[in-house]
Design a protein around this motif. Structure first.
Motif, PDB file in Angstrom:
ATOM      1  N   GLU A 500       0.821  -1.208   0.000  1.00 45.73           N
ATOM      2  CA  GLU A 500       0.000   0.000   0.000  1.00 45.73           C
ATOM      3  C   GLU A 500       0.855   1.258   0.000  1.00 45.73           C
ATOM      4  OE1 GLU A 500      -3.400   1.961  -0.619  1.00 45.73           O
ATOM      5  OE2 GLU A 500      -3.025  -0.198  -0.698  1.00 45.73           O
ATOM      6  N   GLU A 501       1.958   1.208   0.730  1.00 46.16           N
ATOM      7  CA  GLU A 501       2.891   2.340   0.728  1.00 46.16           C
ATOM      8  C   GLU A 501       3.377   2.630  -0.693  1.00 46.16           C
ATOM      9  OE1 GLU A 501       7.457   3.360   2.196  1.00 46.16           O
ATOM     10  OE2 GLU A 501       6.421   1.603   2.998  1.00 46.16           O
ATOM     11  N   MET A 502       3.763   1.579  -1.412  1.00 49.03           N
ATOM     12  CA  MET A 502       4.263   1.746  -2.769  1.00 49.03           C
ATOM     13  C   MET A 502       3.145   2.102  -3.750  1.00 49.03           C
ATOM     14  SD  MET A 502       7.487   1.547  -2.644  1.00 49.03           S
ATOM     15  CE  MET A 502       7.898   1.377  -4.383  1.00 49.03           C
ATOM     16  N   PHE A 503       1.955   1.553  -3.537  1.00 52.77           N
ATOM     17  CA  PHE A 503       0.802   1.871  -4.381  1.00 52.77           C
ATOM     18  C   PHE A 503       0.559   3.377  -4.381  1.00 52.77           C
ATOM     19  CE2 PHE A 503      -3.759   2.547  -4.980  1.00 52.77           C
ATOM     20  CZ  PHE A 503      -4.054   1.751  -6.070  1.00 52.77           C
ATOM     21  N   VAL A 504       0.542   3.953  -3.193  1.00 50.62           N
ATOM     22  CA  VAL A 504       0.315   5.394  -3.068  1.00 50.62           C
ATOM     23  C   VAL A 504       1.471   6.177  -3.697  1.00 50.62           C
ATOM     24  CG1 VAL A 504       0.079   7.290  -1.423  1.00 50.62           C
ATOM     25  CG2 VAL A 504      -1.154   5.148  -1.030  1.00 50.62           C
ATOM     26  N   LYS A 505       2.693   5.737  -3.449  1.00 52.76           N
ATOM     27  CA  LYS A 505       3.860   6.445  -4.013  1.00 52.76           C
ATOM     28  C   LYS A 505       3.881   6.387  -5.534  1.00 52.76           C
ATOM     29  CE  LYS A 505       7.083   6.135  -0.120  1.00 52.76           C
ATOM     30  NZ  LYS A 505       8.374   5.574   0.360  1.00 52.76           N
ATOM     31  N   PHE A 506       3.532   5.228  -6.100  1.00 50.45           N
ATOM     32  CA  PHE A 506       3.483   5.102  -7.562  1.00 50.45           C
ATOM     33  C   PHE A 506       2.444   6.051  -8.151  1.00 50.45           C
ATOM     34  CE2 PHE A 506       5.207   0.530  -7.327  1.00 50.45           C
ATOM     35  CZ  PHE A 506       6.456   0.903  -7.800  1.00 50.45           C
ATOM     36  N   ILE A 507       1.262   6.085  -7.548  1.00 48.41           N
ATOM     37  CA  ILE A 507       0.188   6.931  -8.092  1.00 48.41           C
ATOM     38  C   ILE A 507       0.548   8.408  -7.962  1.00 48.41           C
ATOM     39  CG2 ILE A 507      -2.220   7.655  -7.797  1.00 48.41           C
ATOM     40  CD1 ILE A 507      -2.891   4.803  -7.044  1.00 48.41           C
TER      41      ILE A 507
END
Length: 545
Positions: A500-507
């Motif tokens: 989830e941390e990376m999901f938000v950072k990617f978006i």
């Protein structure tokens, strides 16, 4: 539970770290193998006959509907609670966790030295090791013998519905709850929705593909001045972490999911590491960069924040619920703007005419609002008889429609809510209904019950149902073994948090999309293959029940 002094001497507290919440809880260990049921005197009434002749009082821990708090602080004080006591003959003292603190208070309750007679919660997802472990830990009772002897209504339903029967027991065949059962028309209740009045004004059609959505959201931003053309809740309703709650809208167009799912061959997959998930992230990143997705989506942690964006004309589209989203927004929005109109949009696909790979679709068994009987009860037979009332014909009417002559009346052989409920000048339908019924809980939902106040809501169910979600959504009630559950809890907490941390950072563009392969390798190194294998084996066992 009544115990001899010898039995009590075996009882001790064994501390278990709740991996998903990092709270230490103590579960009770008794002597024996967990298969024996306590010996207590049965209620004087025969099973299936009400009111029960008893002077005993039961205790129940369960969530209270937030709409009901408008009127009373406790279920026992509501018209429903009073009527349930009258019809069953059983007085019940209810304890309700504070709004937003259910997980924490559940953990503290389980750690306590005294449990109530029954607990309404998700015993699969919220207890480390699931229902099988809760039985082994002597926290809840296996209900096989009790259902057989004291619950004729539930017993009959399970005999008639083999699919439901398979859902509400463990792999070893233990029944552990009185289930919440959704009706066939209650399985789909969330999906994409969009401002139809804005579309009409801009001479645009309801979007069905990714490209059409892009055109529409761009028009909302540039021609309607929407600061967050698309928005959605960022909720903590998921098992191991908070998540952008779009129920795989947009993501599903790439034939993957933002969670575990089942592929076309019946194999469990973890969507966030699929190669095509990178394409979905690329799309969301592009939309975010162009101001088409709410720049503060990760802060939308409560419904009030979302309300202000939809009603305040900041957003023209969202993924939300049928009643709590579409119905509430239509009711409030029309008071400010008579033209305000929300309609459902199909789960989008890449090509026109394709059927959506996945979307929101739940199963008839809802573990999250089902009741277990605890080992501390002194009256297990009474608790089971009381719970079984909801599965009788008369009890089902009370739970679904309330009190005849007050909240509903029979017309042409079917129950219909009265004007007192549907046309109240001060309170809306959902608020009125919670006084007289139990919106969620261990009872069979009635397909004749309809909380929809707008025709757009009825149409939404049909539109959101047009997906292949039934093939691809993972059941939430599969039961890994005790050891498997420990492994899953240990690994999944870290994996979900990192994902989830990376999901938000990617978006948000804080991590470049070309780091996706490194992200996948990291998740693989954290043990995702082990978790997937455990879920696959649990699914295979479930399918063989």
């Amino acid at each position: 539970m009544k115990q001899s002094s010898a039995g009590k001497s075996f009882r001790a507290a064994t501390c278990v770290v709740l991996a998903s919440s990092l709270i230490v809880a103590c579960t009770k260990q008794n002597s024996g193998d967990g298969q024996n049921t306590p010996k207590t005197s049965a209620p004087s009434s025969e099973a299936g006959q009400y009111p029960i002749q008893t002077k005993e009082t039961l205790t129940s821990w369960e969530l209270i509907n937030t709409n009901l708090i408008t009127f009373v602080p406790n279920l026992a004080e509501s018209p429903f609670g009073k009527q349930l006591e009258k019809e069953t003959g059983v007085k019940v003292k209810y304890t309700h966790p504070a709004d937003g603190q259910a997980k924490e208070q559940f953990n503290l309750l389980i750690a306590s030295n005294k449990l109530p007679d029954v607990i309404e919660y998700d015993w699969n997802s919220s207890y480390p090791g699931g229902a099988e472990k809760a039985i082994a830990d002597k926290v809840i009772l296996p209900l096989n013998d009790y259902i057989d002897k004291y619950a004729p209504n539930l017993k009959k339903r399970l005999q008639q519905d083999k699919e439901l029967d398979k859902m509400v027991k463990t792999d070893s065949g233990k029944y552990y709850v009185f289930p919440m059962i959704r009706p066939d028309n209650g399985l789909v209740f969330r999906g994409p929705m969009i401002r139809k009045d804005w579309l009409d004004e801009l001479k645009l059609e309801v979007p069905t593909t990714i490209d059409e959505w892009y055109t529409v959201l761009k028009a909302f931003k540039e021609q309607k001045g929407a600061s967050a053309p698309f928005t959605s809740l960022y909720s903590n309703e998921f098992k191991y972490s908070s998540e952008f709650n779009i129920q795989d809208a947009f993501i599903g167009a790439y034939r993957t999911a933002n969670r575990f799912y089942i592929d076309d061959q019946g194999k469990v997959k973890y969507g966030p590491i699929d190669p095509q998930f990178k394409e979905a992230l690329t799309l969301l990143r592009k939309w975010y960069a162009e101001g088409l997705i709410d720049k503060d989506f990760a802060l939308n942690t409560d419904s009030k924040t979302l309300d202000s964006k939809i009603i305040g004309e900041h957003s023209g589209a969202a993924v939300s619920q049928l009643s709590g989203g579409m119905g509430r927004w239509m009711e409030t929005g029309k008071k400010k703007n008579p033209k305000f109109q929300l309609v459902a949009a199909p789960y989008p696909t890449l090509k026109k005419g394709e059927r959506a790979f996945i979307g929101q679709r739940d199963f008839k068994y809802n573990p999250s609002a089902s009741k277990a009987v605890t080992v501390d009860t002194k009256h297990p037979e009474l608790a089971v008889q009381w719970l079984d009332y909801a599965f009788s014909e008369k009890g089902s009417l009370l739970f679904n429609f309330g009190i005849e002559g007050e909240s509903y009346s029979m017309k042409d052989g079917a129950p219909q809510f009265t004007d007192k409920i549907t046309k109240n000048e001060k309170y809306n339908l959902q608020q009125m209904v919670t006084q007289y019924t139990k919106p969620n809980g261990p009872f069979p939902g009635d397909s004749r019950k309809n909380f929809n106040t707008f025709p757009e809501q009825n149409e939404a169910i049909k539109i959101w149902s047009e997906t292949d979600a039934a093939k691809h959504v993972m059941p939430s009630f599969i039961t890994p073994t005790v050891e498997e559950s420990k492994e899953v809890a240990k690994l999944n907490t870290a994996i979900a948090s990192y994902k989830e941390e990376m999901f938000v950072k990617f978006i948000m563009g804080k991590e470049p999309i070309d780091k996706f392969d490194d992200y996948v390798k990291q998740i693989q190194s954290m043990g995702i293959d082990k978790v997937t294998k455990i879920y696959q084996e649990a699914l295979d066992r479930y399918n063989k029940r």
